[in-house]
Design a protein around this motif. Sequence first.
Motif, mmCIF file in Angstrom:
data_model
loop_
_atom_site.group_PDB
_atom_site.id
_atom_site.type_symbol
_atom_site.label_atom_id
_atom_site.label_comp_id
_atom_site.label_asym_id
_atom_site.label_seq_id
_atom_site.Cartn_x
_atom_site.Cartn_y
_atom_site.Cartn_z
ATOM 1 N N ASP A 9 -3.712 -7.610 -12.219
ATOM 2 C CA ASP A 9 -3.458 -8.450 -13.378
ATOM 3 C C ASP A 9 -2.513 -9.606 -13.060
ATOM 4 O O ASP A 9 -2.223 -10.425 -13.933
ATOM 5 C CB ASP A 9 -2.911 -7.618 -14.540
ATOM 6 C CG ASP A 9 -1.630 -6.881 -14.169
ATOM 7 O OD1 ASP A 9 -1.389 -6.704 -12.958
ATOM 8 O OD2 ASP A 9 -0.883 -6.496 -15.087
ATOM 9 N N GLU A 10 -2.015 -9.684 -11.826
ATOM 10 C CA GLU A 10 -1.180 -10.806 -11.398
ATOM 11 C C GLU A 10 -2.051 -11.828 -10.681
ATOM 12 O O GLU A 10 -2.607 -11.549 -9.614
ATOM 13 C CB GLU A 10 -0.071 -10.329 -10.464
ATOM 14 C CG GLU A 10 0.974 -9.463 -11.136
ATOM 15 C CD GLU A 10 2.086 -9.088 -10.162
ATOM 16 O OE1 GLU A 10 2.317 -9.858 -9.204
ATOM 17 O OE2 GLU A 10 2.705 -8.034 -10.363
ATOM 18 N N GLN A 11 -2.161 -13.016 -11.240
ATOM 19 C CA GLN A 11 -3.023 -14.044 -10.675
ATOM 20 C C GLN A 11 -2.609 -14.422 -9.255
ATOM 21 O O GLN A 11 -3.451 -14.597 -8.379
ATOM 22 C CB GLN A 11 -3.015 -15.299 -11.554
ATOM 23 C CG GLN A 11 -3.933 -16.403 -11.049
ATOM 24 C CD GLN A 11 -3.917 -17.617 -11.960
ATOM 25 O OE1 GLN A 11 -3.349 -17.575 -13.050
ATOM 26 N NE2 GLN A 11 -4.550 -18.690 -11.533
ATOM 27 N N SER A 12 -1.309 -14.548 -9.017
ATOM 28 C CA SER A 12 -0.836 -14.983 -7.696
ATOM 29 C C SER A 12 -1.251 -13.997 -6.607
ATOM 30 O O SER A 12 -1.689 -14.393 -5.521
ATOM 31 C CB SER A 12 0.681 -15.142 -7.703
ATOM 32 O OG SER A 12 1.305 -13.911 -8.067
ATOM 33 N N VAL A 16 -3.829 -14.671 -3.412
ATOM 34 C CA VAL A 16 -3.398 -14.471 -2.023
ATOM 35 C C VAL A 16 -4.377 -13.556 -1.279
ATOM 36 O O VAL A 16 -4.827 -13.852 -0.169
ATOM 37 C CB VAL A 16 -1.974 -13.883 -1.975
ATOM 38 C CG1 VAL A 16 -1.647 -13.397 -0.560
ATOM 39 C CG2 VAL A 16 -0.954 -14.925 -2.417
ATOM 40 N N LEU A 17 -4.700 -12.428 -1.918
ATOM 41 C CA LEU A 17 -5.636 -11.482 -1.285
ATOM 42 C C LEU A 17 -7.026 -12.096 -1.122
ATOM 43 O O LEU A 17 -7.678 -11.923 -0.091
ATOM 44 C CB LEU A 17 -5.723 -10.205 -2.110
ATOM 45 C CG LEU A 17 -4.520 -9.262 -2.032
ATOM 46 C CD1 LEU A 17 -4.655 -8.143 -3.053
ATOM 47 C CD2 LEU A 17 -4.377 -8.688 -0.626
ATOM 48 N N SER A 18 -7.480 -12.830 -2.133
ATOM 49 C CA SER A 18 -8.808 -13.434 -2.073
ATOM 50 C C SER A 18 -8.913 -14.422 -0.930
ATOM 51 O O SER A 18 -9.882 -14.404 -0.153
ATOM 52 C CB SER A 18 -9.122 -14.119 -3.411
ATOM 53 O OG SER A 18 -10.380 -14.765 -3.348
ATOM 54 N N ILE A 19 -7.931 -15.303 -0.802
ATOM 55 C CA ILE A 19 -7.953 -16.303 0.279
ATOM 56 C C ILE A 19 -7.921 -15.626 1.642
ATOM 57 O O ILE A 19 -8.681 -15.966 2.553
ATOM 58 C CB ILE A 19 -6.758 -17.269 0.122
ATOM 59 C CG1 ILE A 19 -6.938 -18.136 -1.130
ATOM 60 C CG2 ILE A 19 -6.617 -18.158 1.364
ATOM 61 C CD1 ILE A 19 -5.705 -18.934 -1.502
ATOM 62 N N MET A 20 -7.042 -14.634 1.780
ATOM 63 C CA MET A 20 -6.920 -13.941 3.061
ATOM 64 C C MET A 20 -8.220 -13.235 3.453
ATOM 65 O O MET A 20 -8.681 -13.317 4.595
ATOM 66 C CB MET A 20 -5.778 -12.922 2.981
ATOM 67 C CG MET A 20 -5.557 -12.120 4.258
ATOM 68 S SD MET A 20 -4.501 -10.693 3.988
ATOM 69 C CE MET A 20 -5.596 -9.627 3.056
ATOM 70 N N LEU A 21 -8.842 -12.558 2.491
ATOM 71 C CA LEU A 21 -10.051 -11.789 2.778
ATOM 72 C C LEU A 21 -11.253 -12.695 3.056
ATOM 73 O O LEU A 21 -12.064 -12.411 3.942
ATOM 74 C CB LEU A 21 -10.357 -10.853 1.610
ATOM 75 C CG LEU A 21 -9.341 -9.721 1.386
ATOM 76 C CD1 LEU A 21 -9.599 -9.015 0.072
ATOM 77 C CD2 LEU A 21 -9.373 -8.746 2.542
ATOM 78 N N ARG A 23 -11.125 -15.681 4.353
ATOM 79 C CA ARG A 23 -10.923 -16.235 5.698
ATOM 80 C C ARG A 23 -11.311 -15.224 6.774
ATOM 81 O O ARG A 23 -11.737 -15.599 7.864
ATOM 82 C CB ARG A 23 -9.459 -16.655 5.873
ATOM 83 C CG ARG A 23 -9.101 -17.963 5.163
ATOM 84 C CD ARG A 23 -7.633 -18.286 5.331
ATOM 85 N NE ARG A 23 -7.286 -19.562 4.705
ATOM 86 C CZ ARG A 23 -6.045 -20.018 4.581
ATOM 87 N NH1 ARG A 23 -5.023 -19.288 5.032
ATOM 88 N NH2 ARG A 23 -5.825 -21.189 4.003
ATOM 89 N N ALA A 24 -11.151 -13.951 6.455
ATOM 90 C CA ALA A 24 -11.508 -12.897 7.420
ATOM 91 C C ALA A 24 -13.009 -12.613 7.433
ATOM 92 O O ALA A 24 -13.472 -11.785 8.225
ATOM 93 C CB ALA A 24 -10.739 -11.624 7.100
ATOM 94 N N GLY A 25 -13.779 -13.283 6.543
ATOM 95 C CA GLY A 25 -15.228 -13.140 6.574
ATOM 96 C C GLY A 25 -15.807 -12.143 5.589
ATOM 97 O O GLY A 25 -16.984 -11.787 5.693
ATOM 98 N N TYR A 26 -14.999 -11.698 4.621
ATOM 99 C CA TYR A 26 -15.501 -10.744 3.648
ATOM 100 C C TYR A 26 -16.016 -11.454 2.395
ATOM 101 O O TYR A 26 -15.584 -12.568 2.080
ATOM 102 C CB TYR A 26 -14.399 -9.757 3.235
ATOM 103 C CG TYR A 26 -13.816 -8.975 4.375
ATOM 104 C CD1 TYR A 26 -14.590 -8.064 5.081
ATOM 105 C CD2 TYR A 26 -12.485 -9.140 4.760
ATOM 106 C CE1 TYR A 26 -14.057 -7.341 6.143
ATOM 107 C CE2 TYR A 26 -11.936 -8.415 5.815
ATOM 108 C CZ TYR A 26 -12.728 -7.526 6.508
ATOM 109 O OH TYR A 26 -12.208 -6.820 7.552
ATOM 110 N N ALA A 27 -16.950 -10.810 1.677
ATOM 111 C CA ALA A 27 -17.406 -11.309 0.380
ATOM 112 C C ALA A 27 -16.493 -10.711 -0.683
ATOM 113 O O ALA A 27 -16.425 -9.483 -0.834
ATOM 114 C CB ALA A 27 -18.857 -10.898 0.127
#
Length: 461
Positions: A9-12, A16-21, A23-27
Motif C-alpha cells: 500500500d506504499e507507492q514508493s 522501487v521494487l517494480s523498477i528493480m525487477l 531491470r532484472a528482466g521480470y514481468a
Amino acid sequence: MEKILVVDDEQSLREVLSIMLKRAGYAVTIAMDGEDAVELLQKEIFDLVITDLRMPKVDGMEVLKAVKSASPETVVLIITAFASADSAVEAMKQGAYDYLTKPFQVDEVQLIIRNALEKRRLTTENMLLKREMASQSSFAQLVGQSEAIQRVFEVVRKVADSKSNVLICGESGTGKELVARAIHYNSARSALPFVAVNCSAVPETLLESELFGHMKGSFTGAIANKAGLFEIANGGTIFLDEIGDTTPTIQVKLLRVIQEREFRRVGGSQDIKVDVRVVAATNKDLEKAVADGSFREDLYYRLDVIPIRLPPLRMRTGDIPLLVNHFLERFAKESGKPKPVFSSDAMHVLLEHEWRGNVRELENLIERVVAFSVDGPVTDADVRGWLHRPTALPPVQGVPLDLTDEGLDLEGLINGIEKDLLLKALERSKWVKKKAARMLRLNTRSFRYRLEKYAIKGGRD
C-alpha cells in the motif's frame, strides 16, 4: 519470463521494487493493496508474489492464504518491519518462502528473489521429470542401420533446429515419441522443457484443462489455479501423441494456439502468449480423416509442415538383430543376469515373424527371454512359445457366421479380411507389389486401388 506480483500500500516501495525487477528482466504486475491482489490472483498465475505484511482491510497473511488457495506452487515473499518479524515467521509456517525486513538492501532482495524463483523452477522441473518417467517409451532409443530408418535419422538431423511443426506418422510401437525426443534434444530448445501428452488417454473434458490449464472454480474439481502443458512447455517442445483421436472441440483450440501462439485457460479471461514447437504423432491416416470430416483440414496442414513416416518393423527386418542385441544388453544389465545368446534358428523365427506390435512387441519378447533365461542358448522353440500369436481370421468359406440379436458390421468385417490378406500377401512377397498382386489374382490397378483404400504404404514395384 517469470511473472511477479508486487503488493504494497506504499507507492514508493511499489515503485522501487517494480523498477528493480523490470531491470532484472521480470514481468511485473502491481497491486495497490491486499484487495487488489486477491482479485488479480483470480485472473492470473504468478511465479512469485511479494507482499507487505501490514496493510489495511486485507493484510499480507490473507494474501498469502489466497495465493496458496488459488495457486499452491506460487512462491510468496513477505515484506515486514523489524517489529513484526515474529508475524513474518508465522507467515513462513503458513507457506511463505522467506521474508524481507524493512529497510532492505537491493542486493539482498535480488538474491532472495533469485533463490525463490529457482525453487519454483526446480518444482516445475521435478514435476516434468515425473511426467517424463511415467510416460517415457520403454525402449531407450531408436536403433537401426536399415535404409528406411536411416532416412528417418537424416530427416531428424535436418529439421531439429527448425521452428516448423512436425507430424510423425507410423504404426503403434514404431517409436514415434523417441523421434520426437530426438528432434527436441538435438535442437536449440534442448535446455527447455519437453512435454509429452497422450491425447487418446485423457477424456475431452480433462484434456482441455491438461493442455491449457484452468482457473480455480471453473468446473467441479478445479480447486486451484493450474498452468496447462502449453504454458509449462513455453520455450520448448510439446509432443501431442495420438493427435488423430482428438475431438473437433479440442482441434479448434489447438488450431488457435498453433496459429496465434496464444490461448486462454479454462475459466480464464486473459490470453497467454507462448513460444512452443509442436510435434504431433498419429497411427491413423489423417488424410482419410480429413476427407471423412473427422479431422480439421486447416489443423492437419498446420501440423504436417515437416512429415516423418516411421517404417514398421516388417519393413526393416535387417534391424532386428541389432534391436535384439540392444534389448538383451539392457534387460540383462537391469536384472543383473548374464546376457542370453540366441541360436541361429531362434533368430530366424524372429526374422520371419509379422511384428504387428513393431519394436514394442520385440522389446516385450526380449524382456521375457531375459526373465526366463537359463543356461544355454535361446532356441527357436523358446521363441515360438513366447511370441504373441496373431488373431486368426474369422471363418468365411464353408462355415456360416452366427448372427446375434445386435447383428454384425458386415462391411467392417469384409474390409478387415481384405486388408489382412493384402498385408499377408505383401509380407509373403517381401513387399514386392507385383508378386503380391499375383498371389491374390488381382491386376496391378486393382491391387493399387486397394492399397490406397486402406492407406497401406511402402513396398516396391
